[in-house]
Write an enzyme that holds these catalytic residues in place. Structure first.
Site, PDB file in Angstrom:
ATOM      1  CG  ASP A 423      39.426  -4.381  11.690  1.00 37.59           C
ATOM      2  OD1 ASP A 423      38.375  -3.737  11.788  1.00 37.59           O
ATOM      3  OD2 ASP A 423      40.557  -3.892  11.891  1.00 37.59           O
ATOM      4  CB  THR A 425      41.555   0.330   9.907  1.00 33.84           C
ATOM      5  OG1 THR A 425      40.509   1.009   9.230  1.00 33.84           O
ATOM      6  CG2 THR A 425      42.727   1.273  10.105  1.00 33.84           C
ATOM      7  CB  THR A 607      35.350  -0.998   8.303  1.00 37.34           C
ATOM      8  OG1 THR A 607      35.991   0.243   8.586  1.00 37.34           O
ATOM      9  CG2 THR A 607      34.253  -0.768   7.280  1.00 37.34           C
ATOM     10  N   GLY A 608      34.383   0.320  10.998  1.00 38.53           N
ATOM     11  CA  GLY A 608      33.615   1.428  11.542  1.00 38.53           C
ATOM     12  C   GLY A 608      33.544   2.602  10.591  1.00 38.53           C
ATOM     13  CG  ASP A 658      39.115  -5.820  15.534  1.00 37.97           C
ATOM     14  OD1 ASP A 658      38.039  -5.331  15.145  1.00 37.97           O
ATOM     15  OD2 ASP A 658      40.222  -5.448  15.112  1.00 37.97           O
TER      16      ASP A 658
END
Length: 787
Positions: A423, A425, A607-608, A658
């Site tokens: 992930d 961030t 990531t978004g 997550d």
């Protein structure tokens, strides 16, 4: 979400969780009218800037007591399975060990081996059979029950092998006690030792296994017990969350959690969504924006109209994904079970052959004695400890070095992982903004002066971007003391610094200065005076719109294209420079990626954030594959996509969103600084936020697996040698393995296994440990290496 200053210029940029993002996830930085700006092409994707005076957002997630479950969702019945098994084996081991001591002390065979005369008193000969029977029935019950299950499934394994050995020892010992067989078959001491050692091994194993299902409880704890429902008459009524219905309006006070998914009906507040998104930056929500159950209103109260309850909420959806992913994961059969299955057939075949051969030779007594000896010697003392000892030492060693092993199977799988999916961030990046670019207009102040002015103006702001600017300024020098500070919602901040009026903000600040110029015609006699029809003539700082110099525009455009938040520094109505702020990449991340590449493991990133933000981080780190603009509910689908390609995936993350991906992955690794749900969903938890610790997990997995194989080889090797000797294959040459010698060799095998496992303690798992290297002739794929 990329850090930036929240804009209130135009519609609120809330994330619609039901639709894929159409643009940069930082769209709250872009709410300004580009069509009327004089430098349209230079401001795309640049950040607006919100001042946030007052109290910082409440991020103390532990201030809310844990809940026993989601509304309408009973607690999962199997959460404590491994814990209960560990307690059961512990209790049985301790009591069986206590009962075994008199049996050992009074054993004639053990006395002969150790060279002492066993005590003798009236009734002493009855103590070993009585206590031995209790140990067999009480301590041996789990193995007898397990063997019945294995035989019913036609898959004999460790339990069958143990049950066979203790049953034969029990029957032979009673036959010897009742004088129905030779005293050489008195195995009470061997019986209780076997039960004790097997109970100890299984206790260590169950204790080390742990359980990942606590994630469901952690999710439930995010919701409050009660909500303040607003009735038709406007009065407040405190009700259980389970009583809420779609269409109800609830009051969410400052610092309180949202009880159900909904839309804001009245009010504006910043929401701490870190427990859902894993992102550290609070997000401002206003009327019409969606809010998610479990998030916290950080700075103000709002009224929320409920749109989803119970199973329809986003948090319940995540909960279902976690449960489904956990159930879908197949658990590999333990190495010891496979070895035990082979050893069972080997020992059973050898026993039958021994009985037949010696019976045909006319030595019936020897046939029975040697057959029993074969079956008892085949008991897996060392085999039963080979795996549990490695697991126990690995768990203890890793915990001391910042790695918590919650799932044995996950640790075993880590050595064969093909892809590590991070992930972004909070994992590869710090999850907090940092100044990554600084430019000054030619002919104006130098870059250091620009940064110090911006730092002085931002010092009184509580916004994350402001704090990043102040932090960067303090690294260059000491910012001056600012006066007459003003926070301009949606535009930025302004203050007087050393006699200079300093403004810091994004394109919305420049637009506001332009609109002010157009709305208030300048007094020709004095350009610093504006004429306002309603209030007459007054002095103002907003005299004209600053022009963005071409050189600076080119620089800021490049920043914006890579996803950075761009803020301008305006001094006395002229642009003096600009700052780029981005989610700061951890310096350890580059080393982590390089080390993984060195051992033949690919690196992915999830990531978004928008593609330009994700691509910038991926380029800087050398990431092999990027999944950007991924909605929370779709993260585990990306893991499944990689698995569908035939790859074994380790997922590293820290947020609630997550959790399904962590549970779905072959190996889930949670950053310890992340949420409780992420931690509970993972098989491995890193106490630090250093991504290099993933290499420590891999080193432990490789070394632990090697020790397991070595121990199994030694334990099985002992049986391969001693069983034929006990059967009498060399009796013709005068070589016969007495039971006493077999017992000594059995104990020696156990000691060797224990000492070999202790060598794991030399392993250094710290992130700064020496880099693993892959020899040139080794295959790139971990799966190829395993094969």
């Amino acid at each position: 979400m990329e850090p930036g200053h929240t804009s209130h210029d135009g519609p609120s940029p809330h994330v619609d969780h039901t639709q894929p993002p159409a643009r940069d996830a930082r769209d709250d930085h872009e709410a300004h009218d580009r069509t009327t700006h004089t430098s349209e092409t230079t401001h795309t994707n640049q950040a607006d800037h919100t001042g946030h005076p007052g109290n910082p957002p409440n991020t103390d997630h532990e201030s809310h007591p844990g809940r026993e479950g989601l509304a309408d969702h009973p607690r999962h019945p199997d959460h404590a399975g491994h814990s209960n098994h560990a307690d059961m084996f512990r209790s049985k081991f301790l009591l069986s060990l206590l009962l075994s001591i008199p049996v050992l002390v009074l054993s004639p065979m053990l006395g002969d081996l150790l060279g002492y005369d066993e005590p003798s008193f009236p009734g002493s000969t009855l103590i070993p059979p009585i206590l031995g029977t209790v140990v067999f029935a009480y301590g041996g019950l789990p193995f007898l029950t397990g063997a019945r299950g294995e035989l019913a499934a036609r898959r004999p394994g460790m339990m069958t092998l143990i049950a066979m050995a203790i049953t034969v020892a029990f029957g032979a010992s009673w036959a010897s006690t009742l004088e129905l067989a030779s005293h050489e078959l008195d195995f009470w001491w061997e019986l209780v030792l076997l039960v004790d050692i097997m109970l100890l091994g299984h206790w260590l194993e169950m204790r080390a296994l742990g359980a990942a299902s606590g994630a469901l409880d952690a999710l439930a704890a995010l919701l409050p017990d009660e909500a303040e429902r607003i009735g038709p008459d406007g009065e407040f009524d405190r009700v259980p969350v389970a009583d809420l219905r779609t269409g109800d309006t609830v009051l969410v006070r400052s610092g309180a959690r949202v009880p159900a998914d909904g839309r804001i009906a009245d009010g504006t507040a910043e929401f701490d969504e870190s427990m859902i998104t894993g992102e550290s930056r609070p997000v401002r929500r206003t009327v019409g924006d969606s809010v998610v159950a479990g998030t916290v209103a950080a700075d103000d109260a709002v009224r929320v109209t409920v749109t989803a309850i119970g199973e329809g909420t986003q948090i319940a959806g995540i909960r279902r994904l976690v449960a489904e992913a956990q159930q879908s994961r197949s658990r590999a059969q333990a190495l010891a079970d496979r070895a035990a299955a082979l050893l069972f057939y080997y020992a059973a075949g050898a026993a039958v052959l021994t009985l037949l051969v010696w019976s045909l030779l006319g030595e019936g007594a020897s046939a029975i004695e040697r057959t029993v000896t074969v079956l008892v010697i085949a008991c897996p003392h060392a085999l039963g400890l080979a795996i549990p000892l490695v697991i126990a030492i690995s768990t203890e060693l890793s915990a001391r070095q910042g790695i918590l092993i919650k799932d044995r199977v996950a640790l075993e799988r880590m050595r064969a992982v093909d892809v590590v999916l991070f992930d972004k961030t909070g994992t590869l990046t710090r999850g907090a903004p940092a100044v990554t670019g600084l430019a000054a207009v030619e002919g104006r102040d130098d870059e250091t002066r620009i940064l110090l002015l911006a730092g002085a103006a931002e010092r009184d702001s509580e916004h994350p971007l402001a704090k990043a600017i102040v932090r960067a300024a303090e690294e260059r020098g000491t910012p001056a003391v600012a006066t007459d500070f003003h926070s301009m919602t949606g535009r930025g901040v302004e203050a007087d610094v050393d006699g200079v009026r300093v403004r810091v903000g994004g394109p919305a600040l420049l637009r506001e200065m332009r609109e002010a110029q157009q709305a208030q015609p300048t007094n020709k006699a004095d350009p610093t005076v504006r004429t306002d029809p309603a209030h007459g003539t007054h002095e103002t700082h907003e005299t004209r719109e600053p022009e963005v110099p071409a050189a600076l525009a080119a620089t800021t455009t490049a920043w914006a294209e890579r996803g950075a938040a761009v803020l301008y520094v305006v001094t006395d109505d002229d642009i003096a420079g600009a700052l780029a702020l981005e989610d700061d990449i951890r310096p350890e991340s580059r080393e982590a990626v390089d080390r993984l590449h060195a051992v033949g493991v690919r690196v992915g990133m999830l990531t978004g954030d928008a593609h330009q933000v994700a691509d910038r981080v991926a380029r800087d780190l050398g990431v092999d594959e990027v999944f950007a603009e991924v909605l929370p509910r779709d993260k585990d689908a990306k893991v499944a996509e990689l698995q569908a390609r035939g790859q074994r995936v380790a997922m590293v993350g820290d947020g609630v969103n997550d959790a399904p991906a962590l549970a779905r992955a072959d190996v889930g690794i949670a950053i310890g600084a992340g949420t409780d749900v992420a931690v509970q969903s993972a098989g491995v938890v890193l106490a630090s936020d250093d991504p290099r610790a993933v290499l420590g997990v891999r080193r432990l997995s490789t070394a632990g697996y090697r020790k397991m194989r070595q121990n199994l080889a030694w334990a099985a090797g002992y049986n391969l040698v001693t069983v034929p000797l006990a059967a009498g294959v060399l009796a013709w040459a005068g070589v016969v393995l007495p039971m006493e010698v077999g017992a000594i060799l059995m104990s020696l095998s156990t000691v060797v296994v224990a000492l070999n496992a202790q060598l794991l303690r030399r392993l250094d798992l710290r992130p700064q440990a020496a880099t693993e290297t892959r020899e040139p002739d080794k295959p790139r794929s971990a799966r190829e290496a395993e094969a």
